[in-house]
Motif scaffolding. Structure first.
Motif, PDB file in Angstrom:
ATOM      1  N   LEU A 131      37.011   8.294 -28.640  1.00  0.00           N
ATOM      2  CA  LEU A 131      36.140   8.694 -27.533  1.00  0.00           C
ATOM      3  C   LEU A 131      35.408   9.988 -27.860  1.00  0.00           C
ATOM      4  CD1 LEU A 131      38.503   7.911 -24.520  1.00  0.00           C
ATOM      5  CD2 LEU A 131      36.364   6.730 -25.071  1.00  0.00           C
ATOM      6  N   ILE A 132      36.112  10.928 -28.457  1.00  0.00           N
ATOM      7  CA  ILE A 132      35.498  12.217 -28.804  1.00  0.00           C
ATOM      8  C   ILE A 132      34.431  12.040 -29.883  1.00  0.00           C
ATOM      9  CG2 ILE A 132      35.941  14.483 -29.827  1.00  0.00           C
ATOM     10  CD1 ILE A 132      38.704  14.396 -28.496  1.00  0.00           C
ATOM     11  N   ILE A 133      34.731  11.228 -30.884  1.00  0.00           N
ATOM     12  CA  ILE A 133      33.771  10.989 -31.972  1.00  0.00           C
ATOM     13  C   ILE A 133      32.513  10.320 -31.439  1.00  0.00           C
ATOM     14  CG2 ILE A 133      33.372   9.646 -34.072  1.00  0.00           C
ATOM     15  CD1 ILE A 133      36.329  10.136 -34.781  1.00  0.00           C
ATOM     16  N   VAL A 134      32.697   9.327 -30.564  1.00  0.00           N
ATOM     17  CA  VAL A 134      31.544   8.615 -30.002  1.00  0.00           C
ATOM     18  C   VAL A 134      30.673   9.560 -29.177  1.00  0.00           C
ATOM     19  CG1 VAL A 134      30.848   6.860 -28.341  1.00  0.00           C
ATOM     20  CG2 VAL A 134      32.613   6.353 -30.003  1.00  0.00           C
ATOM     21  N   LYS A 135      31.304  10.423 -28.380  1.00  0.00           N
ATOM     22  CA  LYS A 135      30.538  11.377 -27.578  1.00  0.00           C
ATOM     23  C   LYS A 135      29.747  12.322 -28.464  1.00  0.00           C
ATOM     24  CE  LYS A 135      29.181  13.351 -23.773  1.00  0.00           C
ATOM     25  NZ  LYS A 135      28.214  12.648 -22.899  1.00  0.00           N
ATOM     26  N   GLY A 136      30.370  12.811 -29.526  1.00  0.00           N
ATOM     27  CA  GLY A 136      29.677  13.693 -30.457  1.00  0.00           C
ATOM     28  C   GLY A 136      28.520  12.990 -31.149  1.00  0.00           C
ATOM     29  N   PHE A 137      28.743  11.742 -31.525  1.00  0.00           N
ATOM     30  CA  PHE A 137      27.699  10.938 -32.175  1.00  0.00           C
ATOM     31  C   PHE A 137      26.508  10.761 -31.249  1.00  0.00           C
ATOM     32  CE2 PHE A 137      25.959   6.749 -33.543  1.00  0.00           C
ATOM     33  CZ  PHE A 137      25.641   7.091 -34.862  1.00  0.00           C
ATOM     34  N   ASP A 138      26.794  10.528 -29.964  1.00  0.00           N
ATOM     35  CA  ASP A 138      25.728  10.335 -28.992  1.00  0.00           C
ATOM     36  C   ASP A 138      24.955  11.631 -28.761  1.00  0.00           C
ATOM     37  OD1 ASP A 138      24.358   8.735 -26.879  1.00  0.00           O
ATOM     38  OD2 ASP A 138      25.273  10.230 -25.564  1.00  0.00           O
TER      39      ASP A 138
ATOM     40  N   THR B 119      23.833   0.944 -27.036  1.00  0.00           N
ATOM     41  CA  THR B 119      24.626   1.719 -26.079  1.00  0.00           C
ATOM     42  C   THR B 119      25.938   1.018 -25.769  1.00  0.00           C
ATOM     43  OG1 THR B 119      22.598   2.593 -25.077  1.00  0.00           O
ATOM     44  CG2 THR B 119      24.621   2.783 -23.794  1.00  0.00           C
ATOM     45  N   ALA B 120      25.880  -0.290 -25.542  1.00  0.00           N
ATOM     46  CA  ALA B 120      27.100  -1.054 -25.242  1.00  0.00           C
ATOM     47  C   ALA B 120      28.054  -1.034 -26.427  1.00  0.00           C
ATOM     48  CB  ALA B 120      26.738  -2.486 -24.868  1.00  0.00           C
ATOM     49  N   MET B 121      27.528  -1.166 -27.641  1.00  0.00           N
ATOM     50  CA  MET B 121      28.379  -1.180 -28.828  1.00  0.00           C
ATOM     51  C   MET B 121      29.131   0.139 -29.005  1.00  0.00           C
ATOM     52  SD  MET B 121      26.766  -3.306 -31.999  1.00  0.00           S
ATOM     53  CE  MET B 121      25.105  -2.677 -31.998  1.00  0.00           C
ATOM     54  N   LEU B 122      28.457   1.241 -28.720  1.00  0.00           N
ATOM     55  CA  LEU B 122      29.074   2.546 -28.940  1.00  0.00           C
ATOM     56  C   LEU B 122      29.918   3.006 -27.756  1.00  0.00           C
ATOM     57  CD1 LEU B 122      26.172   4.485 -30.694  1.00  0.00           C
ATOM     58  CD2 LEU B 122      28.243   3.555 -31.744  1.00  0.00           C
ATOM     59  N   THR B 123      29.587   2.568 -26.561  1.00  0.00           N
ATOM     60  CA  THR B 123      30.323   3.038 -25.381  1.00  0.00           C
ATOM     61  C   THR B 123      31.044   1.879 -24.705  1.00  0.00           C
ATOM     62  OG1 THR B 123      28.280   2.863 -24.071  1.00  0.00           O
ATOM     63  CG2 THR B 123      28.811   5.019 -25.007  1.00  0.00           C
ATOM     64  N   ASN B 124      30.403   1.250 -23.732  1.00  0.00           N
ATOM     65  CA  ASN B 124      31.018   0.128 -23.027  1.00  0.00           C
ATOM     66  C   ASN B 124      29.938  -0.660 -22.296  1.00  0.00           C
ATOM     67  OD1 ASN B 124      30.563   1.526 -20.420  1.00  0.00           O
ATOM     68  ND2 ASN B 124      32.211   2.861 -21.133  1.00  0.00           N
ATOM     69  N   ILE B 125      30.333  -1.770 -21.685  1.00  0.00           N
ATOM     70  CA  ILE B 125      29.374  -2.636 -21.005  1.00  0.00           C
ATOM     71  C   ILE B 125      28.731  -1.937 -19.812  1.00  0.00           C
ATOM     72  CG2 ILE B 125      29.154  -4.752 -19.616  1.00  0.00           C
ATOM     73  CD1 ILE B 125      31.061  -6.103 -21.496  1.00  0.00           C
ATOM     74  N   TYR B 126      29.516  -1.143 -19.082  1.00  0.00           N
ATOM     75  CA  TYR B 126      28.974  -0.451 -17.905  1.00  0.00           C
ATOM     76  C   TYR B 126      27.793   0.432 -18.289  1.00  0.00           C
ATOM     77  CZ  TYR B 126      33.112  -1.825 -15.229  1.00  0.00           C
ATOM     78  OH  TYR B 126      34.080  -2.538 -14.591  1.00  0.00           O
TER      79      TYR B 126
ATOM     80  N   PRO C   1      33.881   1.483 -31.313  1.00  0.00           N
ATOM     81  CA  PRO C   1      34.704   2.562 -31.869  1.00  0.00           C
ATOM     82  C   PRO C   1      36.130   2.559 -31.333  1.00  0.00           C
ATOM     83  CG  PRO C   1      32.529   3.394 -31.330  1.00  0.00           C
ATOM     84  CD  PRO C   1      32.614   2.006 -30.768  1.00  0.00           C
ATOM     85  N   VAL C   2      36.300   2.358 -30.036  1.00  0.00           N
ATOM     86  CA  VAL C   2      37.633   2.360 -29.437  1.00  0.00           C
ATOM     87  C   VAL C   2      38.368   1.063 -29.742  1.00  0.00           C
ATOM     88  CG1 VAL C   2      38.930   2.406 -27.276  1.00  0.00           C
ATOM     89  CG2 VAL C   2      36.989   3.953 -27.599  1.00  0.00           C
TER      90      VAL C   2
ATOM     91  N   ASP D 103      31.944  16.594 -16.694  1.00  0.00           N
ATOM     92  CA  ASP D 103      32.049  15.356 -15.916  1.00  0.00           C
ATOM     93  C   ASP D 103      32.498  14.194 -16.797  1.00  0.00           C
ATOM     94  OD1 ASP D 103      31.328  16.633 -13.608  1.00  0.00           O
ATOM     95  OD2 ASP D 103      29.214  16.056 -13.704  1.00  0.00           O
ATOM     96  N   TRP D 104      31.968  14.149 -18.023  1.00  0.00           N
ATOM     97  CA  TRP D 104      32.388  13.110 -18.970  1.00  0.00           C
ATOM     98  C   TRP D 104      33.883  13.226 -19.255  1.00  0.00           C
ATOM     99  CZ3 TRP D 104      34.545  13.909 -23.827  1.00  0.00           C
ATOM    100  CH2 TRP D 104      34.742  12.758 -24.599  1.00  0.00           C
ATOM    101  N   ALA D 105      34.356  14.458 -19.482  1.00  0.00           N
ATOM    102  CA  ALA D 105      35.766  14.674 -19.797  1.00  0.00           C
ATOM    103  C   ALA D 105      36.667  14.242 -18.640  1.00  0.00           C
ATOM    104  CB  ALA D 105      36.004  16.150 -20.126  1.00  0.00           C
ATOM    105  N   ILE D 106      36.253  14.572 -17.416  1.00  0.00           N
ATOM    106  CA  ILE D 106      37.041  14.170 -16.243  1.00  0.00           C
ATOM    107  C   ILE D 106      37.109  12.651 -16.133  1.00  0.00           C
ATOM    108  CG2 ILE D 106      37.090  14.183 -13.725  1.00  0.00           C
ATOM    109  CD1 ILE D 106      35.916  17.017 -13.839  1.00  0.00           C
ATOM    110  N   ALA D 107      35.984  11.991 -16.381  1.00  0.00           N
ATOM    111  CA  ALA D 107      35.939  10.527 -16.305  1.00  0.00           C
ATOM    112  C   ALA D 107      36.857   9.892 -17.339  1.00  0.00           C
ATOM    113  CB  ALA D 107      34.507  10.041 -16.493  1.00  0.00           C
TER     114      ALA D 107
END
Length: 313
Positions: free
Chosen positions: A27-34, A65-72, A106-107, A166-170
């Protein structure tokens, strides 16, 4: 009773800790990549390929976006772009298929690797599978001139904050909820075994698993993965594997199968909200996953020792 409860909590914690060790770094790597524009780079790479599946170039950003994060998150991007390009039900279905087969890589890829399925298998299987099934669906829709009416979007996302706090809390909220979901799943598995329902499920699904040459010991976990998702299914498979009851080959095939077909209820409903056709995003996906894994199973020898479960301390 205390001994049983203690043993149950230890099992839950072991599975939860195993997933945390994989999911948190991913999750941390994906956020940094984004943050450094990685999603836009991937979208630029994918955009030229969108025409091959009958989609506008900008839909590459949705899939990236879906590939790196999620469907939502992919859905939120789709909603932002939907006003600029009127897509048909067929086009939304094709995009939905690609998102369903290749999302949160990634996850989920890290979890699959922990189960013994390497990145060099996961990425071609899911990205390639999504693209191939997307092309097949596009050709079928065009051949029969089916589902060409404009798609009706019945979902509107709530704007999400892009700030890091906010991302971290989520993410913390999501990770905390996983503990309770895993606890409920492990309790359910114990109850199914105690009530004898486990054997009934194995009997009902045995013809399908036999066709895939997957042992019946994986039945319950496969069902959980199909319904709830790859991370939960693979996490429980890892735990079961340590008991020695499930072969490494069966785990490999089961994780690959779940990679293509997991979370058939929630994820399918999400894509339906975008105006997709249920025949392709549900049944087409299941049939495709079954065929691919049946072929893969016949390419792997029964006694193959080349797959291993990573141990964590």
């Amino acid at each position: 009773m205390f001994t049983i409860l203690k043993s149950l909590l230890l099992d839950v914690w072991r599975v939860y800790l195993t997933l945390l060790k994989v999911m948190v770094p991913a999750l941390i790597i994906v956020k940094g990549f984004d943050l450094v524009g990685g999603t836009q780079w991937l979208a630029a790479f994918l955009s030229p390929f969108m025409n091959l599946v009958g989609l506008p170039d900008e839909m590459g950003l949705v899939w990236a976006t879906a590939m790196l994060t999620n469907i939502y998150t992919g859905m939120a991007v789709f909603f932002e772009l939907a006003g600029d390009s009127s897509l048909s039900v067929a086009q939304v279905s094709v995009l939905g298929i690609m998102m369903l087969l290749a999302h949160a890589l990634p996850v989920e890829g890290a979890v699959a690797k922990l189960s013994g399925v390497s990145w060099r298998i996961t990425l071609p299987l899911r990205i390639g599978g999504g693209f191939i099934l997307g092309m097949i669906a596009n050709q079928i829709y065009q051949f029969g001139d089916w589902q060409q009416q404009p798609a009706v979007i019945v979902w509107q996302p709530t704007p999400a904050s892009s700030s890091i706090p906010d991302w971290a809390i989520a993410q913390l909220t999501m990770l905390a909820s996983i503990f309770f979901i895993i606890a409920a799943l492990i309790i359910l598995l114990r109850l199914l075994k105690w009530c004898g329902i486990e054997k009934l499920i194995q009997t009902l699904l045995s013809p399908f698993l036999k066709a895939l040459t997957i042992g019946k010991e994986t039945t319950n976990v496969c069902v959980i993965g199909l319904v709830l998702g790859l991370s939960f299914g693979a996490g429980l498979l890892i735990d079961e594997a340590r008991t020695g009851k499930i072969s490494k080959r069966d785990i490999f095939l089961a994780v690959c199968f779940l990679g293509l077909t997991h979370s058939i209820i929630e994820d399918t409903l999400l894509i339906l909200l975008l105006g997709a056709d249920v025949m392709s995003i549900l049944w087409g996906r299941l049939v495709f996953g079954f065929i691919v894994i049946a072929i893969l199973a016949r390419c792997i020898k029964q006694e193959s020792p080349s797959y291993s479960i990573t141990k964590t301390s």
